[in-house]
Write a protein that holds these residues in place. Structure first.
Motif, PDB file in Angstrom:
ATOM      1  N   LEU A  62     -21.468  10.807  25.935  1.00 18.91           N
ATOM      2  CA  LEU A  62     -21.837   9.687  26.871  1.00 18.91           C
ATOM      3  C   LEU A  62     -21.578  10.038  28.418  1.00 18.91           C
ATOM      4  O   LEU A  62     -20.541  10.608  28.615  1.00 18.91           O
ATOM      5  N   SER A  63     -22.207   9.174  29.307  1.00 21.13           N
ATOM      6  CA  SER A  63     -21.396   9.353  30.456  1.00 21.13           C
ATOM      7  C   SER A  63     -20.458   8.535  30.746  1.00 21.13           C
ATOM      8  O   SER A  63     -20.116   7.727  30.182  1.00 21.13           O
ATOM      9  N   PRO A  64     -19.493   8.863  32.055  1.00 21.63           N
ATOM     10  CA  PRO A  64     -18.319   7.853  32.131  1.00 21.63           C
ATOM     11  C   PRO A  64     -18.882   6.518  32.379  1.00 21.63           C
ATOM     12  O   PRO A  64     -18.191   5.361  32.132  1.00 21.63           O
ATOM     13  N   ARG A  65     -20.062   6.368  33.204  1.00 24.08           N
ATOM     14  CA  ARG A  65     -20.521   4.955  33.700  1.00 24.08           C
ATOM     15  C   ARG A  65     -20.784   4.189  32.459  1.00 24.08           C
ATOM     16  O   ARG A  65     -20.597   2.996  32.232  1.00 24.08           O
ATOM     17  N   THR A  66     -21.697   5.022  31.523  1.00 26.35           N
ATOM     18  CA  THR A  66     -21.979   4.259  30.255  1.00 26.35           C
ATOM     19  C   THR A  66     -20.541   3.511  29.366  1.00 26.35           C
ATOM     20  O   THR A  66     -20.789   2.779  29.001  1.00 26.35           O
ATOM     21  N   ILE A  67     -19.688   4.496  29.274  1.00 29.49           N
ATOM     22  CA  ILE A  67     -18.316   3.982  28.796  1.00 29.49           C
ATOM     23  C   ILE A  67     -17.805   2.740  29.458  1.00 29.49           C
ATOM     24  O   ILE A  67     -17.312   1.997  28.758  1.00 29.49           O
ATOM     25  N   GLY A  68     -17.893   2.894  30.919  1.00 26.75           N
ATOM     26  CA  GLY A  68     -17.321   1.745  31.663  1.00 26.75           C
ATOM     27  C   GLY A  68     -18.289   0.245  31.352  1.00 26.75           C
ATOM     28  O   GLY A  68     -17.834  -0.490  31.227  1.00 26.75           O
ATOM     29  N   ALA A  69     -19.680   0.501  31.160  1.00 23.52           N
ATOM     30  CA  ALA A  69     -20.487  -0.656  30.782  1.00 23.52           C
ATOM     31  C   ALA A  69     -20.141  -0.968  29.330  1.00 23.52           C
ATOM     32  O   ALA A  69     -20.005  -2.402  29.134  1.00 23.52           O
ATOM     33  N   TYR A  70     -19.844  -0.448  28.402  1.00 19.32           N
ATOM     34  CA  TYR A  70     -19.305  -0.643  27.334  1.00 19.32           C
ATOM     35  C   TYR A  70     -18.100  -1.512  27.340  1.00 19.32           C
ATOM     36  O   TYR A  70     -17.879  -2.657  26.653  1.00 19.32           O
ATOM     37  N   LEU A  71     -17.243  -0.814  28.059  1.00 17.67           N
ATOM     38  CA  LEU A  71     -15.762  -1.608  28.185  1.00 17.67           C
ATOM     39  C   LEU A  71     -15.988  -3.141  29.018  1.00 17.67           C
ATOM     40  O   LEU A  71     -15.295  -4.001  28.487  1.00 17.67           O
ATOM     41  N   TYR A  72     -16.933  -2.844  29.844  1.00 13.13           N
ATOM     42  CA  TYR A  72     -17.003  -4.230  30.394  1.00 13.13           C
ATOM     43  C   TYR A  72     -17.604  -5.393  29.276  1.00 13.13           C
ATOM     44  O   TYR A  72     -17.334  -6.525  29.591  1.00 13.13           O
ATOM     45  N   ARG A  73     -18.326  -5.065  28.309  1.00  9.41           N
ATOM     46  CA  ARG A  73     -18.631  -6.046  27.402  1.00  9.41           C
ATOM     47  C   ARG A  73     -17.345  -6.076  26.484  1.00  9.41           C
ATOM     48  O   ARG A  73     -17.351  -7.424  25.660  1.00  9.41           O
ATOM     49  N   ILE A  74     -16.925  -5.228  26.369  1.00 12.29           N
ATOM     50  CA  ILE A  74     -15.703  -5.220  25.214  1.00 12.29           C
ATOM     51  C   ILE A  74     -14.534  -6.040  25.630  1.00 12.29           C
ATOM     52  O   ILE A  74     -14.007  -7.038  24.834  1.00 12.29           O
ATOM     53  N   PHE A  75     -13.998  -5.895  26.739  1.00 14.47           N
ATOM     54  CA  PHE A  75     -13.068  -6.875  27.193  1.00 14.47           C
ATOM     55  C   PHE A  75     -13.006  -8.240  26.983  1.00 14.47           C
ATOM     56  O   PHE A  75     -12.343  -8.798  26.344  1.00 14.47           O
ATOM     57  N   PRO A  76     -14.079  -8.857  27.583  1.00 12.05           N
ATOM     58  CA  PRO A  76     -14.116 -10.607  27.305  1.00 12.05           C
ATOM     59  C   PRO A  76     -14.279 -10.792  25.807  1.00 12.05           C
ATOM     60  O   PRO A  76     -13.585 -11.825  25.356  1.00 12.05           O
ATOM     61  N   ARG A  77     -14.898  -9.915  25.001  1.00 12.44           N
ATOM     62  CA  ARG A  77     -14.971 -10.302  23.403  1.00 12.44           C
ATOM     63  C   ARG A  77     -13.734 -10.101  22.916  1.00 12.44           C
ATOM     64  O   ARG A  77     -13.344 -11.126  22.089  1.00 12.44           O
ATOM     65  N   LEU A  78     -12.688  -9.404  23.159  1.00  9.33           N
ATOM     66  CA  LEU A  78     -11.420  -9.314  22.668  1.00  9.33           C
ATOM     67  C   LEU A  78     -10.464  -9.966  23.345  1.00  9.33           C
ATOM     68  O   LEU A  78      -9.382 -10.394  22.821  1.00  9.33           O
TER      69      LEU A  78
END
Length: 933
Positions: A896-912
């Protein structure tokens, strides 16, 4: 550089009686060990060889292509051996001839024969003299020759270690080469060294197997640039790049190829006597059909073999030629033929095989190629023009029209050639002047500064319009301080040619008017009065954005969005991209420079990549995507280093370090003045960017007072420092931290009035967010509401900064739950964009708002299983991030692209419920333990 030693000598007092000095090529002295550039590793291995040879015997073969520096390295080895106290015997092969048997041995042993001071060694020396000098035909002596030579050399080396230097072993006569190979395998346990050079080419003789080699690879671009700077200084950067491209890392080609200034007529690839003798020594003895084929291939290197065979056949009166004519050239190692394409083994070989071709024969070759190519194509017209001697205005007009096609195909060098030839073929002086001026313009845009000045001076000798004359005079006076013409004195253009000169003049002058409000206003008025059909011309938009990026941003952006979408010229895309960024539209700029990058890759223009990637990094920097910006600057630096573009490398490295300081919250390193001067050439606003970035980095590193002072000084006159307008938010954050919010509010209100309605949309959003950050208690709610209503969809950094400030404001109002939610959202965005220092800062804010940073609290609710909060892909990414992997590393592992990874982490951080990567491993481990329980 592969200089042949014509007469050979033995260094040392033992062989002084019959010693003769080596003779090099005219004007060329062999380099000593300290003068060789890019061969440091080879010199170190030669020193080891000399030590080994002096003590117990050694042999080495220096192998490389013609002109790669084998002879220079051999001379360095001889110098090292002589310095170590070794005696030297030498011999050399002669290319392009058939040497007599044993001539190489005679050269090597000549200083020994008849020397009364040498031991007789049971008659071995006398037997050699009979065989080599007198030509005694004894078969038995021939059979024992290798043993006899070895014994003589052993006896000579008893008193003093002996070094045998053999240049061009593969060009020796076969008996001498065989004897030397025999000796090379038997030097062990004798104070004897054998150092040989041999050319490497597919059709050449095989080197003796089992002997250690020193292989000479092509010089790297950095090494090539260093060699040119040391031995051929004074060329402009584009000329250096052109020489490096044609030489392809070959040292002799770098030193011998003439720089392109004037195209010869008829056109023939450049070479020199020495270069032709080294790269194509036997070309003159090839069959005439093969020579004709090589000539048309040299004139059109990218053509397929059927077209080349047809053209060569046409030169010979129509006699058909088959593939067999290629074989003689292949055997000499001049070309490689794969069945469809004919390629020279080195770019400079094309000039070497055609060197010395008569003008009439060359014109016939061009005419034959023109007859075979598609009518009115760029290539066909070019070759046709080279076959014509007399004036031909009709052909000149076709060439002038074809240069535009060449530009659309991103071939500025070909366009320049077409215009020059058109000027030579026109009969009317005004037509000649027009073509010369247009050629000067192209040369200036491509970086051929000297060529541009020369052509501009020639154009001034012909009738030009008022603006054409002014533009040509400006080109001849360009210096480090830029042009000094005043737009108030420019006449209005009449006709398409004068309008084109006006656009070129404006584009040339505009970047130098940013500090001169009066002249900048005069230029803007002049541009506004130009015909409407050029209102969207890339040169006009670039000039407008350069002269007044703050005051004309809205106009530039409006015209950018309504421009033609079929622009395919790389330079136009780069101009539009720069204009978009200066006007505050980084996403549009990023898209334009990415289009330019794709075209650079498609056309193989590697020297253009560093600049367009660097501007992508600047676009990322303006958006606040520091991780992507740092990656782009690193790519730009690496590409520039690969292509020996020192100015681009310097600018990219400065920006890479500055971005790293912003991202990690460290103090920006001081910038070297020399590096800043070099980096200023590809990025004219580098000083202002560094100044703003330094102040910003001071704020990120915690030195808020110093950062506030720096940014306040820069914002005092934003017209002189446009990049400061993209730092309004951090200026507001610093002002709030040092209790200077009131003063900062006043400055922002004045700035908003000065900018007026032409301000860029990005600056408008910056102002709204900054004013919300600085708001007092009474107006804060309204200003935050207004800021959140702004278009933040494609401005994540500004949105995160706004949420950070809003979360702090909510915490001060004791609205802790809403504060934590807002701060977590800001942390997730900053983490996605690589703003590590800001993520750490938000962690402290969350603690202040009451959030526990451990994964579970005593007596509190246990964490929910991560599997219930995240998808399988999100869980996988969270675990990899928790292990410390960067977005790029995670992307490489998962495809995956680094930007896609960043978008995933953008959603992961608040959930955890985390705000930093360092918290992920603990949260995931605690959740897994809870799930097992």
């Amino acid at each position: 550089m592969n200089t042949r030693i014509d007469t050979l000598s033995a260094a040392g007092p033992e062989f002084g009686r019959r010693t003769r000095q080596p003779v090099g090529a005219p004007g060329h002295a062999p380099a000593g060990p300290g003068r060789l550039i890019g061969r440091e590793t080879h010199l170190a291995r030669l020193r080891s060889f000399v030590r080994e040879a002096s003590s117990g015997g050694a042999a080495r073969v220096i192998r490389g292509a013609a002109g790669s520096g084998k002879s220079e390295l051999l001379e360095a080895g001889v110098a090292l051996g002589a310095a170590a106290g070794m005696s030297v015997l030498r011999c050399a092969g002669v290319r392009g001839s058939t040497p007599s048997d044993l001539s190489g041995l005679l050269q090597m042993l000549w200083p020994l024969l008849g020397d009364a001071r040498l031991p007789s060694d049971s008659g071995h020396l006398g037997a050699l003299e009979e065989l080599l000098v007198d030509g005694a035909p004894g078969r038995r002596d021939r059979a024992r020759l290798p043993f006899t030579v070895l014994r003589v050399l052993e006896s000579v080396g008893v008193a003093r270690p002996l070094l045998i230097a053999v240049d061009d072993w593969d060009a020796l006569d076969s008996p001498s080469a065989d004897v030397l190979t025999f000796i090379a395998r038997r030097v062990d346990r004798h104070p004897l060294g054998l150092l040989m050079t041999s050319r490497a080419h597919p059709a050449g003789p095989l080197l003796p197997t089992g002997l250690p080699e020193l292989s000479l690879d092509p010089m790297t671009p950095a090494e090539s640039a260093a060699l040119l700077a040391a031995r051929r200084p004074g060329h402009d950067p584009q000329a250096v790049r052109d020489l490096m491209a044609r030489a392809a890392g070959n040292p002799l080609a770098l030193l011998e190829l003439p720089a392109r200034s004037e195209d010869p007529f008829p056109h023939l690839p450049a070479s020199s006597d020495r270069l032709a003798a080294a790269l194509a020594p036997g070309a003159a003895r090839l069959p005439s059909a093969t020579r004709d084929l090589l000539l048309v291939a040299a004139l059109h290197p990218t053509a397929d073999i059927p077209l080349l065979l047809s053209a060569a056949s046409r030169m010979r009166g129509g006699d058909p030629l088959g593939f067999s004519v290629v074989a003689p050239a292949e055997r000499q190692g001049l070309v490689v033929f794969d069945g469809t394409r004919l390629e020279f083994t080195h770019p400079a070989v094309a000039g070497a095989v055609a060197h010395g071709t008569g003008r009439a024969h060359c014109r016939r070759a061009h005419a034959a190629l023109a007859a075979e190519l598609t009518r009115d194509s760029v290539r066909q017209l070019w070759h046709l023009s080279q076959s014509v001697e007399d004036l031909d205005p009709r052909l000149a007009a076709r060439l002038e029209d074809a240069h535009r096609s060449a530009l659309r195909q991103n071939e500025p060098a070909m366009a320049l050639r077409l215009l020059r030839r058109a000027a030579a073929l026109y009969s009317a002086p005004e037509d000649q002047g027009r073509c010369l001026l247009r050629a000067a313009q192209l040369a200036q845009g491509a970086g051929w500064t000297r060529t541009s000045r020369t052509l501009a001076r020639r154009a001034l000798d012909h009738p030009l319009g008022p603006l054409g004359s002014l533009y040509a005079e400006t080109l001849t006076r360009l210096d480090g301080d830029g042009p000094t013409v005043d737009p108030d004195d420019w006449p209005r253009p009449v006709g398409a040619d004068e309008t084109d000169s006006a656009l070129e003049l404006a584009h040339l002058v505009a970047p130098h008017l940013t500090d001169d409000r009066e002249r900048a206003d005069a230029l803007l008025g002049y541009l506004d009065a130009l015909p409407s059909d050029v209102a969207r011309d890339p040169r006009l938009l670039h000039a407008m954005a350069s002269a007044a990026p703050v005051r004309r941003a809205a106009t530039v952006l409006a015209r950018l969005t309504s421009r033609d979408s079929d622009i395919v010229a790389i330079r136009d895309l780069e101009r539009l991209g720069e204009a978009a960024l200066r006007a505050g539209a980084p996403l549009e700029a990023l898209d334009l420079h990415r289009q330019a990058e794709r075209l650079c890759l498609f056309h193989g223009l590697s020297d253009r990549l560093p600049a367009t990637v660097l501007w992508q990094g600047l676009a990322h920097l303006v958006t606040g995507d520091w991780e992507q910006a740092e990656t782009a600057f690193r790519r730009s630096r690496e590409e520039a280093e690969r292509n020996a573009l020192s100015d681009d490398a310097a600018g990219a490295e400065i920006l890479e370090r500055l971005t790293r300081a912003l991202r990690t919250g460290t103090v920006a390193e001081p910038v070297d003045a020399g590096a800043l001067a070099a980096g200023r050439r590809p990025v004219s606003a580098l000083d202002e960017i560094v100044a703003v970035g330094t102040g910003w980095a001071q704020v990120e590193s915690g030195d808020v007072a110093a950062g506030h002072a720096t940014l306040s000084r820069l914002l005092a006159d934003p017209a002189r420092c446009t990049p400061a307008l993209f730092a309004l938010v951090v200026f507001a954050e610093a002002a709030a931290a040092v209790n200077a919010a009131g003063t900062a509010r006043t400055r922002l209100l004045a700035l908003e009035r000065d900018l007026g309605p032409e301000r860029a949309p990005l600056v408008a959003v910056e102002l709204a967010v900054a004013q919300a950050i600085l708001a007092d208690d009474e107006s804060a709610a309204a200003l935050y509401e207004r800021a959140f209503r702004m278009d933040l969809a494609h401005r994540p950094f500004l949105e995160a900064s706004l949420r950070l400030a809003h979360g702090r404001w909510l915490r001060r109002r004791h609205e802790f739950t809403d504060s934590r939610v807002t701060l977590r959202q800001a942390a997730a965005t900053f983490a996605m964009m690589g703003a590590e220092a800001r993520v750490s800062r938000i962690t402290e804010e969350l603690r202040a708002s009451g959030q526990r940073t451990d994964s579970a609290t005593a007596g509190g609710a246990r964490p929910a299983p991560a599997a219930g909060l995240l998808s399988a892909q999100e869980l996988r990414i969270a675990r990899l991030a928790g292990r410390g992997l960067s977005n790029r590393q995670i992307g490489q592992e998962l495809g995956l692209s680094p930007r896609t990874i960043g978008a995933y982490l953008y959603r992961i951080f608040p959930r955890l419920g985390v705000t930093a990567r360092s918290q992920l491993s603990g949260v995931l481990r605690s959740a897994e333990e809870h799930a097992e329980a």
